[in-house]
Each structure stands twice: as C-alpha cells, then as structure tokens.
Write a protein that holds these residues in place. Structure first.
Motif, PDB file in Angstrom:
ATOM      1  N   LYS A 111       3.080   0.453   6.154  1.00 47.89           N
ATOM      2  CA  LYS A 111       3.714   1.749   5.937  1.00 47.89           C
ATOM      3  C   LYS A 111       3.339   2.775   7.010  1.00 47.89           C
ATOM      4  O   LYS A 111       4.149   3.631   7.371  1.00 47.89           O
ATOM      5  N   THR A 160       0.842  -1.198   0.000  1.00 52.47           N
ATOM      6  CA  THR A 160       0.000   0.000   0.000  1.00 52.47           C
ATOM      7  C   THR A 160       0.880   1.251   0.000  1.00 52.47           C
ATOM      8  O   THR A 160       1.339   1.680   1.058  1.00 52.47           O
ATOM      9  N   GLU A 180      -0.036   4.254  -0.416  1.00 49.68           N
ATOM     10  CA  GLU A 180      -0.676   5.287   0.396  1.00 49.68           C
ATOM     11  C   GLU A 180      -1.947   4.741   1.054  1.00 49.68           C
ATOM     12  O   GLU A 180      -2.428   3.663   0.687  1.00 49.68           O
ATOM     13  N   TYR A 235      -2.488  -0.812   5.365  1.00 51.42           N
ATOM     14  CA  TYR A 235      -1.534   0.313   5.303  1.00 51.42           C
ATOM     15  C   TYR A 235      -1.045   0.677   6.713  1.00 51.42           C
ATOM     16  O   TYR A 235       0.152   0.846   6.943  1.00 51.42           O
ATOM     17  N   SER A 243       6.741   4.024   8.763  1.00 52.70           N
ATOM     18  CA  SER A 243       7.388   5.310   8.502  1.00 52.70           C
ATOM     19  C   SER A 243       8.097   5.851   9.741  1.00 52.70           C
ATOM     20  O   SER A 243       8.992   6.685   9.645  1.00 52.70           O
ATOM     21  N   SER A 287       6.845  -0.609   2.996  1.00 53.92           N
ATOM     22  CA  SER A 287       6.305  -0.661   1.635  1.00 53.92           C
ATOM     23  C   SER A 287       7.297  -1.392   0.746  1.00 53.92           C
ATOM     24  O   SER A 287       8.423  -1.685   1.173  1.00 53.92           O
TER      25      SER A 287
END
Lengths: 432, 432
Positions: free
Chosen positions: B363, B18, B20, B359, B367, B374
């Motif tokens: 990610k 994903t 985003e 997601y 992050s 990802s």
C-alpha cells in the motif's frame, strides 16, 4: 601409454576457485583430475597420460568448490524467518531455547535434522560446523543423518549449565559426563563427520564447565566452537558475570578454549585491538555471520580488520538468526556488510571484493577441515556444478562474471551436481 | 436471493494485507469478492447474497496484495549482479550508460525488456515505476511489452543533456521534442501503463531541460520520477554544478519537479531536516532502495525518520544496482537496513517491523497508483496466491508467521497465481 588407478575420474567444465584471498583462478574448458577423494590436478588441456580415461563433460557449466558453513544451529531450522523483530538475548529466550528443548524427542529431532541436512546439500554446502542441542542422543542422530547424506561436518553437543531457563539447562557434572560419552560414541564412527567441543557461550557456561570442556578438547584432540561478542547487551552481561577479566576473549583463553585446539568463534562483532591480536596469534577462526548480524541487531563485523591482522575467516549462515541456509547468499550479504563497514570507517577499511568473499566461503572456512575449499592439487574434491543458463542471458560473460551473477542471482536450481570428498551426493537420497 | 453482476468473482484463502502502516489484517479461510477489477469486500464468512456465485478456492494458500516496485531501471536487467565493486558515479560510466546505449537498437530492446517484464511478473510485482533509456522508441516498446503482460506501470523516457558520455547524451531541444512525442504516443494508449516525466537526476539535466520537463508534467498532468541524494560523491557533484542553491531538494523544487505533480524520488539517503520537511509538505514519495544502497555504497536511508515526518514511502528494487528483481527480497533487506540505521542512531529510530515493511511494499508504494496495494473494498484487485507448503514445515504457523517466512525464505516458486486489476496474469504468456 600409462595406466591409471581405477578410481581416477576426470571432470571437464568452466572452472573457478580461489587459491588465495582475492585471487580468482579461472580455466575455460578445463579438466579436473580426481583420484579417489582428492584433486590430482587441474589442467587447461588434458595431459596425454589421461587420454584413455573417460571424461565426465559438464560442457559450458561452471565447476566451483563446495561451500563451507562455519557456523550454524541445525536445531534452529524451523525458526528461520520468524520473529526477527527481536534482539539477541530476548530472541534466545523467546524462540531459540524453546525450539531446542524439543530435541529431547528423537522423533522430532529426526524430522527437523533431516530437513535441515537436505537443505544444506541442496544449497551447495559441502562442509559445515554445526551445533545441535544440549541433548546427546539427538545430537548423535544429527551426525548419523549428516553422514547419511554424505556431508562433511563437525558437530557439537551444546553445553550450558547457567543463566538458562529451567526447562533447558544442564547440571554441570552431567554435562561433562554426557559430553565425554558423546565423544566416545562418535569420534571414530564416521569418515567425514566428527565431534567438536561446544560451550554455548560464556554467559551460559560456568567456569567449572569451561575448564572441563577444555580438558576434554585437549585429551581427545578435538576442536572447539563457540560464540563471541555478537551483541552489545551480551557484552554487558559477560562483564557483569566476570568483572575479574579484562575482556571477553581473555575468559575463553584463560579456560583453555581459545586456540589451544583449533577453534571457531562465531560473530566477533565488537572486539578490541588487543582481542584481535590474541585471536591472530592463537590462530582462532572467525565464523562471519553477516545475515544473522543484520537480522538480529543491524551490526557489522570488522572483517577487513581481521583479514589485515592475519586472522582466518570463514562464513556462517547462523541458522536460525540467519534465515538463509545458502552460503551463496551469505557471500553477497558479507560484501554488503563490508560496504557498510567501509562507509562507517570513512573508507579506512575497504569493502570485500567478490573474489575475496568467495574465498572466505570456500578455502577460508574450508581450511578448518584440512585441505578443503579449493580445487588445487591435493585438496579434497568438494565441488558444485552450476548450470547458470537461466541467468546467463543476452550478453556473453566471462567465468568470473558468471560466478558473480550466480552468487547474486542464482539459487539451488542452478546447482545440478554436488561432490563431497570425491563422491556425488544429492539432497533426495541417502548416500551411505 | 439477489442476482449479481456476471463479472463478480470470489476467491477464498488465508488472507493478509496491511490497511495501515504496521497493522497487518489477517483472515483465516476468508473470502475476497471482486467485481470487475476492484475488491468489493473481504469477509470471514461469505455473505448470503453470494451463495450462488462460484468460489475459486485456494484452500490453505495465502492471498496477499501484489508487490509494488517504485523504482527500477528496466534497461539494466542484464547488468544485475555484475561489477558491484564500484561506487555510483564510477558505476554509471563503466556499466550503466554503456548498457543503456544499446537500447537504440529495437531488437536488443525487445529481448532485454521482455526478459525483464517476465521477471517482474514471475516475482510477484504487479505495479512498477520504471525507467527506460533516452531513446523514445524503445521506451515505447517497453510500455507495449509491459501492457502485453498485463503489468500496471508508469514508464519514463529518460532525459539527460549534460555531464554524460558523448555516445549517450541528448541535445536539449531534441530531448524536449522527443519527450512530448513520447507523451502523445502513449498517454491514452493503455489502460494500466502510463508515461511519467523522468529527468535522470540534477547532474545530468540542464536547468533549461528541467524547466521544460516541469512544463510538460504540468500541461499533461503527468507524474514525475527522478533520483535524489544517493551517494556522497553525487552530493559534492551537485554542489559544484549548482552553488547557487542551498541544497539538492531546492533545485528540483525551484524547477517545478518536486511535488507540483505526483513525484517519486529514489534513494534519499542524505537529506537535511529542512529537505525532509519540504518533502513531507509537497507529498513527494520516497522510493526506498535498500538493496541498491547496500550494493553500491553500504549506505542506509533514514526511513523511520521519513515515516515519522509523514512522508509516503514505497520500496524499489533499483535494478541493476539492486540485483534483486523481487520486492519480497527488498522487504527483508529494508528491515535489515532499518536495523543498521537504528544501531547507527543509538536506537533513536526504531527498526521496521515485518508488517511495516510489507506495508511499504504494497500500500505504501501502491498509493502512488491510486487505490492500489491493499485488499480493502474499493481497491484494485492486485493479488498473489502463495503456496508456502515447502517452507511451512514441522510447526503449524499463523498467517502472519507464514507471511514473514515467505518474505524471508520464499521465492518465485511459491507464487502460484497473480492478479492485476482483477485479471490473472502470468510470466509465460502474453495476457493481452
């Protein structure tokens, strides 16, 4: 020295069962004496009269009652874990009915139903109330397969003659004829598998069909299962179809499908106090399906309220809206749902304890099948042997803690033996 | 023909990730080119320049990003699935602190932490934000073990110098000294395991300690993790301790523990709009722990609200209040919780889709660790290979449906290969 029946079996292990709601009985290194299909007694030390009967010793493993699934759509096995971004009525049209329509094909039905029944056995379900599809023949096949694996079950040919897509709907008269034929073909065929009258739910069955099904249930003394008050949209729908009734429950009751024979109603999320009172008075069972309720609409059923009203409650997976086949997983989701309900009611209705939820999963739903779901004397010997050595790490644990950890952390790998009505069954081979 | 670096690896399979929120990219029979620890690119057909590089072909299996656990108490591994009939503060006293106190014993710590890290790897977690205990030495051991199995992690020595039982509390100065020593011992020691400043939560840390920890975070440029607004009782408790502050968030913020360095706050169930706005402005991460929230108090965090406010959200198991070690299970419980929230807000805040929750699990939380979570070019190659053949039955399914079914129906048995920063890891053998 006394002699015993040849069919006496003795099992030894760490025993746990719930003779009543909230009470967990545990016996360390206990013995279960089984005569034919039934428990003769459970003992902390083996009575002298059995000293020459061989003991099947499960050592430090747990022995618990088998799980009872009070509501599941056998035909939805392939739909589990798919498209859960939709709500009930939408889901029915997009996923459910299309899948069920495939069961006019007996070859497809055999594949899907075999997979499903194996999954049930694998995950420790020993009794189940199942829905097939509108097709009589493949529903009879489902009963054959359930019987073949030794499962105890009531199985319904689904009836629906309105508000359904053209490709998956019955003519009213045909629906009645096929149902009676279904009853004739199956009512005396198996020892542990029986037919159950199964109107899908009010929106999908005309008054004429509901009335006729009630007559069949009455004449053949058959139990009834259906859906009740699962979703807010559904409530509106029922109100639009039947403005002449004061509530959802009174429709089933008027047509004779609400406790006139033993009855299971799945979901029961949004019921008025009046409906709850009638439910208690008529002895109607709630099949509580917390996994499906969460998955479809994030709703929680008022289980503590039902229990306080004296209503019989069992647990259901509700496959396929429920993705889990395992009642063990339904147990902890039922506890979670009850905590959400406690918080929503500002602590007026207390959450379920583990012992309470375990009761619902065994004796609670089991009582629908007779003396089922406990290890007390006189009960059918439905049991699971649990090897929890992979989760029994670091600290020594009591039987009660081990049961709790199995419920939250275990899976089918922990179930190493399954008994239904005294017989060993397993998901890899046909038992019959 | 061009030549490539020797450390170039190519993996082929059914790829899903994903890039985003809410957008799932899937590539049928795709190729992932990895150079050293990072993804060089993902391709539907292999670029000509790689024609002489050998391909590791996973056939019809899925390749997805590894899971990120943004909040877990490594020391609570043995407490999972036990005593879940209690609420937060009660639970802390009866279970949590007693268990953590055992970690002054390095031998016990080694046993428990090894079991825990193996469970993480087994269940597909590739990065984690972990809490140890107040004991520096055993927390350093936890880092050794995490590094040994190849896990990527930030690990905190827990700080608590008030409102805790006598047997499990620190002296303020000692807590600060030990924390700085902990930082010195670990900050440069491992490639993928780093220290993180970890005040337990406001009720358990004095203003002096909070202030000192913020100084350490600032001086060593270290991230921060803590708990925020998990339970209503806790809110009252914080208000009693700090009537001089207008809300919970402003306490952390005042002492420099709220986004001055990268910060994770676990739970965040009951936040005012003002607190949410500050959280967004300061870039503070929410570690969403739906399993633990359900288990401890039946609460649901307003995740859609956070996402609309632009807050970074990842998922956390919160072991031991959360019984599940698997982030896969946290994904579907996060979806369930978001459905409860949607219903509670009368459909104002829409439930999470599967792609959105996936997601968050990759990610979203990833992050926090940099380019992690990802399979886009430039990202660390953290990945899982999923053999879903046992759940991919009857119907052909799209990659997206297969991913959904793995999330709802799969378990550790389906994960047949794990990569962290380009390297293969597995739960049975030390990787380093």
């Amino acid at each position: 020295m006394s002699f015993h029946r040849k069919d006496t079996k003795i099992y030894r292990g760490q025993i746990a069962y719930t003779p009543e709601l909230g009470k967990l009985t545990t016996i360390k290194n206990g013995y279960i004496v089984v005569e034919s299909s039934k428990v003769k007694g459970v003992y902390p030390t083996l009575p002298k009269e059995y000293e020459y009967t061989p003991v099947e010793d499960y050592g430090n493993k747990l022995i618990i009652p088998g799980f009872v699934d009070l509501h599941s759509h056998a035909s939805q096995v392939a739909n589990r874990g798919i498209g859960l971004d939709r709500e009930l009525l939408d889901w029915l049209l997009v996923y459910t009915f299309k899948e069920e329509a495939k069961f006019s094909d007996l070859c497809y039905a055999e594949k899907a139903y075999s997979e499903y029944i194996k999954l049930l056995i694998k995950n420790g379900t020993t009794r189940a109330a199942l829905l097939g599809t509108i097709y009589r023949e493949s529903t009879e096949l489902l009963m054959d397969i359930a019987n073949g694996y030794g499962l105890g079950a009531v199985v319904g040919k689904v009836n629906m003659d309105r508000e359904a897509p053209e490709y998956y709907i019955e003519n009213t008269d045909q629906s009645i004829i096929e149902t009676e034929r279904f009853i004739h073909n199956t009512i005396w065929k198996y020892p542990l598998v029986k037919p159950i009258i199964t109107p899908r739910f009010v929106p999908a069955t005309t008054p004429k069909l509901m009335w006729a099904l009630a007559q069949l249930a009455d004449y053949y003394r058959l139990p009834v299962q259906s859906h009740l008050s699962e979703d807010k949209e559904e409530l509106e729908y029922v109100k639009r179809l039947h403005p002449e009734f004061k509530n959802y429950v009174s429709i089933y009751n008027y047509f004779g499908l609400f406790g006139q024979q033993p009855t299971i109603m799945a979901h029961c999320v949004y019921l008025s106090d009046e409906e709850i009172a009638l439910m208690a008075r008529k002895g109607v069972y709630v099949a509580h399906c917390p996994v499906a309720n969460f998955n479809l609409s994030g709703s929680v059923a008022p289980i503590r309220k039902f229990l306080l009203a004296g209503i019989n409650v069992g647990l259901g997976t509700d496959v396929g809206a429920g993705h889990a086949v395992s009642i063990k997983d339904v147990i902890w989701q039922a506890i979670q749902a009850s905590k959400v309900y406690e918080l929503q009611t500002n602590h007026q209705y207390k959450a379920l304890t583990t012992a309470e939820a375990f009761y619902l999963a065994t004796k609670g739903g089991g009582s629908f099948f007779g003396k089922v779901g406990s290890l007390e004397a006189g009960y059918d010997f439905d049991a699971l042997v649990i090897d929890d050595s992979n989760i029994l790490t670091i600290h020594p644990r009591t039987i009660s803690e081990r049961l709790e950890r199995f419920i939250y952390l275990g899976d089918d790998r922990n179930i190493i033996q399954r008994f239904i009505a005294g017989r060993k069954v397993n998901p890899l081979t046909l038992s019959v």
